[in-house]
Design an enzyme around this catalytic site. Structure first.
Site, short mmCIF file in Angstrom:
data_model
loop_
_atom_site.label_atom_id
_atom_site.label_comp_id
_atom_site.label_asym_id
_atom_site.label_seq_id
_atom_site.Cartn_x
_atom_site.Cartn_y
_atom_site.Cartn_z
N CYS A 75 36.46 32.54 33.41
CA CYS A 75 37.87 32.48 33.04
C CYS A 75 38.77 32.35 34.28
CB CYS A 75 38.22 33.66 32.15
SG CYS A 75 39.65 33.32 31.13
N HIS B 235 34.61 34.76 28.46
CA HIS B 235 34.20 36.05 29.05
C HIS B 235 32.83 36.48 28.53
CE1 HIS B 235 37.98 37.59 30.94
NE2 HIS B 235 38.51 36.66 30.15
N GLU C 241 30.87 38.56 29.76
CA GLU C 241 30.63 39.99 30.05
C GLU C 241 31.22 40.90 28.97
OE1 GLU C 241 32.93 38.18 31.28
OE2 GLU C 241 34.74 39.39 31.46
N1 GLN Z 1 45.25 32.97 31.73
C1 GLN Z 1 44.62 33.59 32.87
C2 GLN Z 1 44.92 32.83 34.15
O1 GLN Z 1 45.42 31.76 34.12
C3 GLN Z 1 43.12 33.67 32.69
C4 GLN Z 1 42.80 34.60 31.59
C5 GLN Z 1 41.49 35.30 31.71
O2 GLN Z 1 40.87 35.37 32.78
N2 GLN Z 1 41.08 35.87 30.62
O3 GLN Z 1 44.65 33.34 35.20
#
Ligand code: GLN
Length: 195
Positions: free
Chosen positions: A79, A170, A172
């Site tokens: 992410c 995610h 994890e």
């Molecule tokens: N929207 C977040 C970003 O741009 C990422 C979200 C996440 O890691 N769950 O950093």
């Protein structure tokens, strides 16, 4: 046993550490440059990429992580971690590592639904892998050496560029450790190569 660092500036750090230990490997929380010593792999967790990018810069971690990458150390961004790894972030100039040959777009699954789960089939890893998306980015385009491992609604959500693995979601936050096992496979292959 592999020694895997988890960037611990912000975000979903402890879940990664718990899963690494569950699989019988050593996990190190990386807050400073010294914590990178001797690690065989690095996970960049989810969280807020703008905050983490600024902290990477402020804590003088950008160059040391880039030189670890030059030594071939495998890295896995989940992410926000994927955003930090990406070569290019669409419409953004936050400090980041720029190591993986992909372009990402942040918050790209719509504003109304901030988070959702979806089952993914990933041919090289397994079926029915639950992916938890939280204000997730997606990979807009990839360089020619990048392997696309999974898509969701025609968007690339998991890809590998040699030593770099990145996903929009995610892994994890579920009990399913198959993607982490895949990454640890990359790390153990790296350990076997004489340095
Ligand atoms: N929207 C977040 C970003 O741009 C990422 C979200 C996440 O890691 N769950 O950093």
């Amino acid at each position: 046993m592999a020694k895997i660092g988890v960037l611990a500036l912000q975000g979903a750090v402890k879940e990664h550490i718990q899963q690494i230990e569950l699989l019988g490997h050593e996990a190190v929380a990386v807050k400073t440059c010294g914590d990178l010593l001797g690690i065989d792999g690095l996970i960049l967790p989810g969280g807020e990429s703008t905050t983490m990018g600024k902290m990477l810069e402020r804590n003088d971690l950008l160059d040391p992580i880039m030189s670890l990458a030059q030594q071939g150390v495998p890295m896995f961004g989940t992410c926000a971690g994927l955003i930090l790894l990406a070569r290019k972030i669409k419409d953004s100039n936050i400090p980041h590592l720029g190591l993986m040959d992909v372009e990402v777009e942040r918050n790209s699954f719509g504003r109304q639904v901030d988070s959702f789960e979806a089952p993914l089939s990933i041919p090289s890893i397994g079926n029915e892998i639950t992916a938890v998306f939280i204000r997730a980015p997606h990979i807009v385009s990839v360089g020619k050496h990048v392997e696309i491992l999974a898509t969701y609604e025609k968007r690339i959500v998991l890809a590998r560029d040699g030593q770099f693995l990145g996903c929009s979601f995610h892994p994890e936050l579920t009990d399913d450790v198959r993607i982490l096992e895949y990454f640890i496979g990359m790390v153990t292959d790296f350990i076997k190569v004489p340095r």
